[in-house]
Design a protein around this motif. Structure first.
Motif, PDB file in Angstrom:
ATOM      1  N   GLY A   1       0.806  -1.215   0.000  1.00  0.00           N
ATOM      2  CA  GLY A   1       0.000   0.000   0.000  1.00  0.00           C
ATOM      3  C   GLY A   1       0.838   1.265   0.000  1.00  0.00           C
ATOM      4  N   LEU A   2       2.022   1.191   0.589  1.00  0.00           N
ATOM      5  CA  LEU A   2       2.919   2.357   0.575  1.00  0.00           C
ATOM      6  C   LEU A   2       3.378   2.664  -0.844  1.00  0.00           C
ATOM      7  N   VAL A   3       3.699   1.611  -1.584  1.00  0.00           N
ATOM      8  CA  VAL A   3       4.098   1.798  -2.983  1.00  0.00           C
ATOM      9  C   VAL A   3       2.911   2.317  -3.781  1.00  0.00           C
ATOM     10  N   ALA A   4       1.737   1.732  -3.563  1.00  0.00           N
ATOM     11  CA  ALA A   4       0.531   2.179  -4.272  1.00  0.00           C
ATOM     12  C   ALA A   4       0.230   3.641  -3.956  1.00  0.00           C
ATOM     13  N   LEU A   5       0.406   4.027  -2.701  1.00  0.00           N
ATOM     14  CA  LEU A   5       0.181   5.419  -2.308  1.00  0.00           C
ATOM     15  C   LEU A   5       1.058   6.358  -3.120  1.00  0.00           C
ATOM     16  N   TYR A   6       2.353   6.034  -3.197  1.00  0.00           N
ATOM     17  CA  TYR A   6       3.267   6.889  -3.948  1.00  0.00           C
ATOM     18  C   TYR A   6       2.893   6.933  -5.435  1.00  0.00           C
ATOM     19  N   LEU A   7       2.632   5.767  -6.028  1.00  0.00           N
ATOM     20  CA  LEU A   7       2.331   5.714  -7.462  1.00  0.00           C
ATOM     21  C   LEU A   7       1.025   6.439  -7.803  1.00  0.00           C
ATOM     22  N   LEU A   8       0.008   6.255  -6.970  1.00  0.00           N
ATOM     23  CA  LEU A   8      -1.265   6.935  -7.215  1.00  0.00           C
ATOM     24  C   LEU A   8      -1.124   8.444  -7.038  1.00  0.00           C
ATOM     25  N   ALA A   9      -0.385   8.843  -6.007  1.00  0.00           N
ATOM     26  CA  ALA A   9      -0.174  10.275  -5.779  1.00  0.00           C
ATOM     27  C   ALA A   9       0.586  10.894  -6.942  1.00  0.00           C
ATOM     28  N   ALA A  10       1.556  10.167  -7.483  1.00  0.00           N
ATOM     29  CA  ALA A  10       2.310  10.674  -8.632  1.00  0.00           C
ATOM     30  C   ALA A  10       1.419  10.727  -9.876  1.00  0.00           C
ATOM     31  N   GLN A  11       0.609   9.685 -10.067  1.00  0.00           N
ATOM     32  CA  GLN A  11      -0.271   9.614 -11.239  1.00  0.00           C
ATOM     33  C   GLN A  11      -1.273  10.769 -11.266  1.00  0.00           C
ATOM     34  N   PHE A  12      -1.808  11.105 -10.095  1.00  0.00           N
ATOM     35  CA  PHE A  12      -2.846  12.139 -10.026  1.00  0.00           C
ATOM     36  C   PHE A  12      -2.308  13.473  -9.515  1.00  0.00           C
ATOM     37  N   ASP A  13      -0.981  13.590  -9.482  1.00  0.00           N
ATOM     38  CA  ASP A  13      -0.321  14.835  -9.106  1.00  0.00           C
ATOM     39  C   ASP A  13      -0.868  15.403  -7.788  1.00  0.00           C
ATOM     40  N   LEU A  14      -0.800  14.564  -6.750  1.00  0.00           N
ATOM     41  CA  LEU A  14      -1.349  14.933  -5.447  1.00  0.00           C
ATOM     42  C   LEU A  14      -0.305  15.528  -4.505  1.00  0.00           C
ATOM     43  N   GLY A  15       0.881  15.808  -5.010  1.00  0.00           N
ATOM     44  CA  GLY A  15       1.882  16.511  -4.218  1.00  0.00           C
ATOM     45  C   GLY A  15       2.790  15.632  -3.380  1.00  0.00           C
ATOM     46  N   LEU A  16       2.677  14.302  -3.517  1.00  0.00           N
ATOM     47  CA  LEU A  16       3.586  13.426  -2.772  1.00  0.00           C
ATOM     48  C   LEU A  16       4.831  13.202  -3.623  1.00  0.00           C
TER      49      LEU A  16
END
Length: 196
Positions: free
Chosen positions: A16-31
């Motif tokens: 889930g930590l990896v998914a969090l980073y990848l999703l945040a990067a995909q949707f430009d959420l500032g992570l």
């Protein structure tokens, strides 16, 4: 058996930590990667604090029943090594290396554990080694597809860490500590010094 399944589920939840980073990067959420490194550092510090409270203050939480094995009752537990190694991977390797290295620990290790006979052999059996290698290569491929040799190197690193016990004196080093580090280190060496 139920406790072991819970531990494997907790283990896999690290994906889930990896998914969090990848999703945040995909949707430009500032992570950003820097912020993700900070997050991982904070999680590692929190884990060390929990272990300190458990071992030296006597804090007892039901959470520990899912996170620790019987032999870990009086020593630093595997989940602590898990968070430390994931944090080391994030701090010292680039994202395309660190993220699959984290997944090899979160997903590859529990999968190889399901085919293991749980014996205390110095080197695990061929079925476990092949399983870990194949799963790790499949995990690494989407991240390192431009350098197939790095995929193989990362998978070899994870397989050796999972399948060969590292002994320092009387101490057996937990594979939760070594899987992402070995995988990340070998992949990085290939990326830096391997054939183009």
């Amino acid at each position: 058996m139920a406790d072991e399944l819970k531990r494997r589920a907790v283990h896999a939840s690290g994906a889930g930590l990896v998914a969090l980073y990848l999703l945040a990067a995909q949707f430009d959420l500032g992570l950003t990667w820097d912020r993700f490194q900070l997050l991982m550092g904070l999680l590692a510090v929190g884990t060390i604090a929990l272990e300190f409270l458990r071992l030296y203050v006597g804090l007892e939480l039901s959470l520990y029943d899912s996170l620790t094995r019987e032999y870990e009752q009086n020593q630093f537990a595997g989940y602590g090594y898990y968070m430390l190694s994931m944090t080391v991977a994030v701090l010292f390797f680039e994202p395309r290396v660190a993220l699959p290295a984290m997944l090899m620990l979160a997903i590859g290790d529990p999968i190889s554990g399901t085919v293991s006979d749980d014996s205390l052999k110095f080197v695990k059996g061929p079925r476990v080694l092949v399983t870990m290698f194949v799963v790790s290569a499949l995990i690494a491929a989407p991240f390192l597809h431009e350098t197939p040799l790095a995929v193989v190197a990362a998978a070899i690193g994870a397989t050796v860490a999972d399948g060969v016990k590292l002994r320092i004196g009387d101490y057996i080093v937990d594979d939760n500590l070594t899987i992402p580090i070995y995988a990340g280190l070998l992949a990085t060496l290939v990326l830096e010094f391997g054939p183009v």
